[in-house]
Scaffold this motif. Sequence first.
Motif, PDB file in Angstrom:
ATOM      1  N   CYS A 292       0.835  -1.204   0.000  1.00 56.84           N
ATOM      2  CA  CYS A 292       0.000   0.000   0.000  1.00 56.84           C
ATOM      3  C   CYS A 292       0.865   1.248   0.000  1.00 56.84           C
ATOM      4  CB  CYS A 292      -1.035  -0.019   1.108  1.00 56.84           C
ATOM      5  SG  CYS A 292      -0.520   0.701   2.644  1.00 56.84           S
TER       6      CYS A 292
ATOM      7  N   HIS B  61       2.400  -4.696   6.015  1.00 53.70           N
ATOM      8  CA  HIS B  61       1.434  -4.881   7.104  1.00 53.70           C
ATOM      9  C   HIS B  61       0.120  -5.504   6.638  1.00 53.70           C
ATOM     10  CE1 HIS B  61       0.662  -0.926   5.298  1.00 53.70           C
ATOM     11  NE2 HIS B  61      -0.593  -1.224   5.499  1.00 53.70           N
ATOM     12  N   GLU B  62      -0.053  -5.695   5.321  1.00 57.43           N
ATOM     13  CA  GLU B  62      -1.298  -6.304   4.839  1.00 57.43           C
ATOM     14  C   GLU B  62      -0.973  -7.744   4.489  1.00 57.43           C
ATOM     15  OE1 GLU B  62      -2.593  -3.952   1.477  1.00 57.43           O
ATOM     16  OE2 GLU B  62      -2.564  -2.106   2.645  1.00 57.43           O
TER      17      GLU B  62
ATOM     18  N   GLU C  47      -7.510  -5.847   5.393  1.00 54.45           N
ATOM     19  CA  GLU C  47      -6.837  -4.752   6.117  1.00 54.45           C
ATOM     20  C   GLU C  47      -7.138  -3.400   5.470  1.00 54.45           C
ATOM     21  OE1 GLU C  47      -3.838  -1.964   7.574  1.00 54.45           O
ATOM     22  OE2 GLU C  47      -4.184  -2.580   5.509  1.00 54.45           O
TER      23      GLU C  47
HETATM   24 ZN   LIG Z   1      -2.059  -0.535   4.091  1.00 53.22          ZN
END
Ligand SMILES: [Zn+2]
Length: 338
Positions: free
Chosen positions: A37, A59-60, A144
């Motif tokens: 992202c 983090h996803e 997420e």
């Molecule tokens: Zn993200």
Amino acid sequence: MKKIIFDSPQCAKIRECEAPSCKADEVLLRMERIGVCGTDIQVFMGRNRYMRFPVTPFHEGVARVAETGSGVDHVKAGDRVTIRPIINCGRCYACERGHENACEDFNCLGVQSDGLGAELFSIDKRFVYPIAEECSPDEAVLIEPFAVGVHAAVRGKAEGRRVLVAGAGTIGNFTAQACMLLGAESVCICDLSEDKVEMAKRSGISVCLNSSGRTLTEVAQEAFGTFPDVIIDCVGAKAVLPQILELAGKTTDIVIVGNYSEPVLIDVATIQRNELNVYGNITYTEKDFLKAAELITAGKVYTQGFISARFSFDQAQEMMDFAVANRGVNMKVVMDFG
Ligand SMILES: [Zn+2]
Ligand SMILES: [Zn+2]
């Protein structure tokens, strides 16, 4: 095992390292999929103000449980899971009041601490959620980012109201979809990119407009004939916030979701005179995350075509170069651990 390390701007390396252990109340994960992202791009460029090199990004993620420590009974080896990557302290002022996303010790995996870009990852059981086997990793990896949209819709009290979402990238699109799913009266989304406007149309968002060459006030006029009740800023660019204040009517709720990397000059009197409500917005609470997981796994969210490129684990450098080069037009790049 191997893990990805960003150790200087625009440099992704793969290093051999010791596998993490699995202590009591921890779950050892074998990563299946991660999503890239905007935050990861900022980290890769060395431009995120909360990070420090070297860092393992991402983090996803979606994973299979490899092993569970003692005291873990909600998942077992082999289960497919998703990870809530905002590690909160549970004790501070914000955490105690149900705003764990605003924790004083805010720690997002892959930014403030090492993230999911590793073959194996060990984490406290509180952040691991089982996902139905029928939900593919390509869908589950979108839980997420969808949770960000759910939180924005909740912050904006979208239910029963007219909502304008500025910006139709993944987060803008998901915010608009979340507003519709949470019962907004009508939702308009706009963007300068025709590709993103087309994607919004395919996603079933009520009104999708190209905003190039016109102001947000003109966009809102076309969509609602007046100003919206709620404006959600999913752009985070200097030119946007003054336009949002200009467009706002009396008592409009404004939610700031986009990441502003520099200060913006605004006319505060507009906020004061019109009794505008300006809400900050950071990630999501656990409740929002669970709602996002429920909506995605139930097939209520349009996710087709969101994954615009796919790379393998050893292509970390190529993947990040691609994500940077295509950030204006791209929706979601994923890594398939194979
Ligand atoms: Zn993200
Ligand atoms: Zn806290």
